[in-house]
Design a protein around this motif. Structure first.
Motif, PDB file in Angstrom:
ATOM      1  N   LEU A 308       0.868  -1.187   0.000  1.00 35.12           N
ATOM      2  CA  LEU A 308       0.000   0.000   0.000  1.00 35.12           C
ATOM      3  C   LEU A 308       0.897   1.228   0.000  1.00 35.12           C
ATOM      4  N   GLY A 309       0.890   1.948  -1.106  1.00 34.26           N
ATOM      5  CA  GLY A 309       1.766   3.095  -1.228  1.00 34.26           C
ATOM      6  C   GLY A 309       1.145   4.345  -0.643  1.00 34.26           C
ATOM      7  N   ARG A 310       0.320   5.000  -1.465  1.00 37.09           N
ATOM      8  CA  ARG A 310      -0.224   6.289  -1.027  1.00 37.09           C
ATOM      9  C   ARG A 310      -1.057   6.145   0.238  1.00 37.09           C
ATOM     10  N   GLU A 311      -1.703   4.988   0.422  1.00 33.88           N
ATOM     11  CA  GLU A 311      -2.515   4.815   1.640  1.00 33.88           C
ATOM     12  C   GLU A 311      -1.627   4.869   2.892  1.00 33.88           C
ATOM     13  N   LEU A 312      -0.428   4.306   2.799  1.00 33.41           N
ATOM     14  CA  LEU A 312       0.470   4.366   3.964  1.00 33.41           C
ATOM     15  C   LEU A 312       1.118   5.739   4.117  1.00 33.41           C
ATOM     16  N   LEU A 313       1.116   6.540   3.034  1.00 38.10           N
ATOM     17  CA  LEU A 313       1.554   7.934   3.210  1.00 38.10           C
ATOM     18  C   LEU A 313       0.485   8.701   3.979  1.00 38.10           C
ATOM     19  N   ARG A 314      -0.789   8.402   3.626  1.00 35.06           N
ATOM     20  CA  ARG A 314      -1.892   9.085   4.318  1.00 35.06           C
ATOM     21  C   ARG A 314      -1.991   8.630   5.758  1.00 35.06           C
ATOM     22  N   ASN A 315      -1.791   7.329   5.963  1.00 36.45           N
ATOM     23  CA  ASN A 315      -2.060   6.769   7.277  1.00 36.45           C
ATOM     24  C   ASN A 315      -1.011   5.733   7.677  1.00 36.45           C
ATOM     25  N   PRO A 316       0.031   6.200   8.358  1.00 33.36           N
ATOM     26  CA  PRO A 316       1.128   5.281   8.737  1.00 33.36           C
ATOM     27  C   PRO A 316       0.655   4.147   9.648  1.00 33.36           C
ATOM     28  N   TYR A 317      -0.497   4.364  10.289  1.00 35.71           N
ATOM     29  CA  TYR A 317      -0.987   3.359  11.264  1.00 35.71           C
ATOM     30  C   TYR A 317      -2.019   2.427  10.653  1.00 35.71           C
ATOM     31  N   TRP A 318      -2.130   2.428   9.329  1.00 37.03           N
ATOM     32  CA  TRP A 318      -3.116   1.592   8.624  1.00 37.03           C
ATOM     33  C   TRP A 318      -3.105   0.146   9.116  1.00 37.03           C
ATOM     34  N   PRO A 319      -1.933  -0.494   9.280  1.00 35.29           N
ATOM     35  CA  PRO A 319      -1.968  -1.906   9.699  1.00 35.29           C
ATOM     36  C   PRO A 319      -2.627  -2.103  11.069  1.00 35.29           C
ATOM     37  N   LEU A 320      -2.447  -1.165  11.980  1.00 30.62           N
ATOM     38  CA  LEU A 320      -3.064  -1.314  13.313  1.00 30.62           C
ATOM     39  C   LEU A 320      -4.594  -1.295  13.189  1.00 30.62           C
ATOM     40  N   TYR A 321      -5.108  -0.389  12.366  1.00 31.58           N
ATOM     41  CA  TYR A 321      -6.566  -0.319  12.162  1.00 31.58           C
ATOM     42  C   TYR A 321      -7.071  -1.548  11.405  1.00 31.58           C
ATOM     43  N   ALA A 322      -6.306  -1.954  10.370  1.00 34.72           N
ATOM     44  CA  ALA A 322      -6.733  -3.094   9.541  1.00 34.72           C
ATOM     45  C   ALA A 322      -6.803  -4.362  10.388  1.00 34.72           C
ATOM     46  N   ALA A 323      -5.825  -4.537  11.257  1.00 35.91           N
ATOM     47  CA  ALA A 323      -5.802  -5.738  12.105  1.00 35.91           C
ATOM     48  C   ALA A 323      -7.049  -5.778  12.973  1.00 35.91           C
ATOM     49  N   LYS A 324      -7.370  -4.643  13.566  1.00 37.60           N
ATOM     50  CA  LYS A 324      -8.556  -4.555  14.435  1.00 37.60           C
ATOM     51  C   LYS A 324      -9.812  -4.936  13.629  1.00 37.60           C
ATOM     52  N   LYS A 325      -9.946  -4.347  12.449  1.00 36.27           N
ATOM     53  CA  LYS A 325     -11.137  -4.578  11.628  1.00 36.27           C
ATOM     54  C   LYS A 325     -11.240  -6.036  11.182  1.00 36.27           C
ATOM     55  N   LEU A 326     -10.089  -6.673  10.989  1.00 37.90           N
ATOM     56  CA  LEU A 326     -10.098  -8.075  10.538  1.00 37.90           C
ATOM     57  C   LEU A 326     -10.092  -9.052  11.717  1.00 37.90           C
ATOM     58  N   GLY A 327     -10.206  -8.508  12.932  1.00 38.91           N
ATOM     59  CA  GLY A 327     -10.329  -9.365  14.113  1.00 38.91           C
ATOM     60  C   GLY A 327      -9.012  -9.999  14.543  1.00 38.91           C
ATOM     61  N   TYR A 328      -7.897  -9.375  14.163  1.00 40.64           N
ATOM     62  CA  TYR A 328      -6.584  -9.903  14.568  1.00 40.64           C
ATOM     63  C   TYR A 328      -6.043  -9.033  15.700  1.00 40.64           C
ATOM     64  N   ASP A 329      -5.655  -9.681  16.785  1.00 35.77           N
ATOM     65  CA  ASP A 329      -5.183  -8.938  17.957  1.00 35.77           C
ATOM     66  C   ASP A 329      -3.699  -8.619  17.809  1.00 35.77           C
ATOM     67  N   MET A 330      -3.433  -7.497  17.190  1.00 32.96           N
ATOM     68  CA  MET A 330      -2.040  -7.130  16.912  1.00 32.96           C
ATOM     69  C   MET A 330      -1.458  -6.361  18.096  1.00 32.96           C
ATOM     70  N   ALA A 331      -0.208  -6.654  18.400  1.00 31.99           N
ATOM     71  CA  ALA A 331       0.437  -5.921  19.496  1.00 31.99           C
ATOM     72  C   ALA A 331       0.648  -4.472  19.059  1.00 31.99           C
ATOM     73  N   TRP A 332       0.313  -3.538  19.934  1.00 37.04           N
ATOM     74  CA  TRP A 332       0.566  -2.115  19.666  1.00 37.04           C
ATOM     75  C   TRP A 332       1.882  -1.718  20.332  1.00 37.04           C
ATOM     76  N   PRO A 333       2.520  -0.682  19.832  1.00 35.49           N
ATOM     77  CA  PRO A 333       3.712  -0.195  20.537  1.00 35.49           C
ATOM     78  C   PRO A 333       3.320   0.117  21.982  1.00 35.49           C
ATOM     79  N   LYS A 334       4.163  -0.246  22.940  1.00 32.61           N
ATOM     80  CA  LYS A 334       3.717  -0.110  24.340  1.00 32.61           C
ATOM     81  C   LYS A 334       3.415   1.347  24.705  1.00 32.61           C
ATOM     82  N   GLN A 335       4.106   2.275  24.050  1.00 34.52           N
ATOM     83  CA  GLN A 335       3.863   3.697  24.327  1.00 34.52           C
ATOM     84  C   GLN A 335       2.437   4.111  23.934  1.00 34.52           C
ATOM     85  N   TYR A 336       1.801   3.360  23.024  1.00 33.32           N
ATOM     86  CA  TYR A 336       0.486   3.731  22.507  1.00 33.32           C
ATOM     87  C   TYR A 336      -0.626   2.830  23.035  1.00 33.32           C
ATOM     88  N   GLU A 337      -0.268   1.935  23.957  1.00 30.98           N
ATOM     89  CA  GLU A 337      -1.260   0.928  24.352  1.00 30.98           C
ATOM     90  C   GLU A 337      -2.538   1.520  24.934  1.00 30.98           C
TER      91      GLU A 337
END
Ligand SMILES: Cc1cc2nc3c(=O)[nH]c(=O)nc-3n(C[C@H](O)[C@H](O)[C@H](O)COP(=O)(O)O)c2cc1C
Length: 341
Positions: A308-337
């Motif tokens: 994902l090119g331009r989408e990751l320029l718009r939203n660097p955190y896309w994978p964190l949101y995508a994981a949530k939406k797809l029901g995958y419990d992805m570890a977040w950076p501890k600073q952002y937990e």
């Protein structure tokens, strides 16, 4: 169970998910090709955002091969320390990082130098007429890719990608639209793929056995009589046993026609056809912005990874949101937990 968030192993490198940030020029290097704090912040943000693999932008193997004066370079040992710093920081956040080794060929505009190409045909009337490379000069460029790969290893990149797409030097050799040679580097499809074959061999020779090699290729030229999908399938079939681990399937760039129409997943059918007819692993790219489409591409084996090119320029955190939406419990950076959704 999300397939997008399953790991993939390429040689000895395990990548935690199938989300790739593809190479995207930042045109922010100093005129000596040095990376700086912009590149550090830019790439590390996407590692924090959860991408599995980040492929650093087109990085020139020689100064004359830059698209612009502000491209990154890997033609000198002095480039290594800052690249290494970026690699180390990306690793700290659990992502893997590759580098795209590139030569702009006739589309080079950096400095006052005359660009080089397989044949003396300018990209467009606005570009300089390139010098036709002699066979010894081609060999020197192959050696520059080899030296670049050694420096990429010194900087500890996990993957090396050869830029064979978008109308730059290697693509120019592959395409009859730019290659009118009559020697061993032109005139037949086999001869046109010789430069890419030699670059792959030189890079593989010094790139560690345990680390993967990717080739980015334009599946179609969008020019009548030039490269069509069947020709790319032939190229991949010919080169698939030379040490390439994954093919990054893009399109266009050899002429002013660009990439044709852009719509969600516009290049995915090329990846799908190349994968199913040759058996290679592929990365699909182009107009992929939703987690549903990304998931569908992986689940239906239309590609092994999605970029994902331009989408990751718009939203660097896309994978964190995508994981949530797809029901995958992805570890977040501890600073952002405390903000985890
Ligand atoms: C700002 C920008 C810079 C790019 N630079 C490169 C590059 O260095 N190398 C490359 O192979 N493709 C480059 N591309 C193409 C992207 O890698 C990608 O293939 C393209 O943007 C289509 O994917 P998207 O629809 O997800 O953005 C660039 C694209 C953008 C938007």
């Amino acid at each position: 169970m999300s397939k997008l968030f399953t790991p993939i192993v390429l040689r000895e490198v395990e990548i935690k998910n199938r989300v790739v940030m593809p190479p995207m020029c930042q045109y922010s290097a100093a005129t000596d090709g040095m990376a700086n704090d912009w590149h550090l912040a830019h790439y590390v943000s996407r590692a924090i955002g959860g991408a599995g693999l980040i492929i650093m932008e087109a990085t020139a193997v020689e100064a004359r091969g830059r698209i612009t004066d502000y491209d990154l370079g890997i033609w000198h040992d002095e480039h290594i320390p800052m690249l290494r710093r970026i690699v180390d920081n990306v690793h700290r956040h659990g992502a893997k990082i590759g580098i795209q080794a590139a030569h702009a060929g006739r589309k080079a505009t950096a400095g006052e130098v005359t660009p080089v190409a397989p044949s003396p045909i300018p990209f467009s009337p606005d570009y300089k007429t390139p010098e036709e490379l002699t066979a010894p000069q081609i060999k020197r460029i192959v050696e520059m890719f080899r030296e670049g790969a050694k420096r990429a290893q010194a900087a500890e990149f996990d993957l090396l990608e050869i830029h064979g797409a978008h109308g730059y030097l290697i693509n120019e050799f592959l395409s009859p639209a730019a290659n009118r040679r009559t020697d061993g580097y032109g005139s037949t499809p086999k001869a046109r793929m010789r430069l890419l074959k030699e670059v792959i061999a030189a890079v593989r020779d010094v790139w560690p056995e345990g680390k993967p090699l990717s080739v980015r290729i334009s599946a179609v030229d969008h020019i009548p009589g030039a490269v069509e999908l069947k020709d790319t399938i032939e190229i991949v079939n010919n080169l698939k046993d030379t040490g390439v681990d994954i093919w990054h399937i893009s399109s266009g760039g050899i002429g002013e026609e660009g990439v044709g129409s852009i719509y969600p997943g516009y290049q995915v059918p090329y990846s799908e056809r190349i994968k199913s007819s040759t058996g290679v692993k592929t990365i699909a790219v182009g107009g992929i912005t939703t987690c549903e489409l990304a998931e569908e591409i992986i689940a239906n084996k239309r590609a092994d990874m999605v970029a994902l090119g331009r989408e990751l320029l718009r939203n660097p955190y896309w994978p964190l949101y995508a994981a949530k939406k797809l029901g995958y419990d992805m570890a977040w950076p501890k600073q952002y937990e405390m903000a985890k959704i």
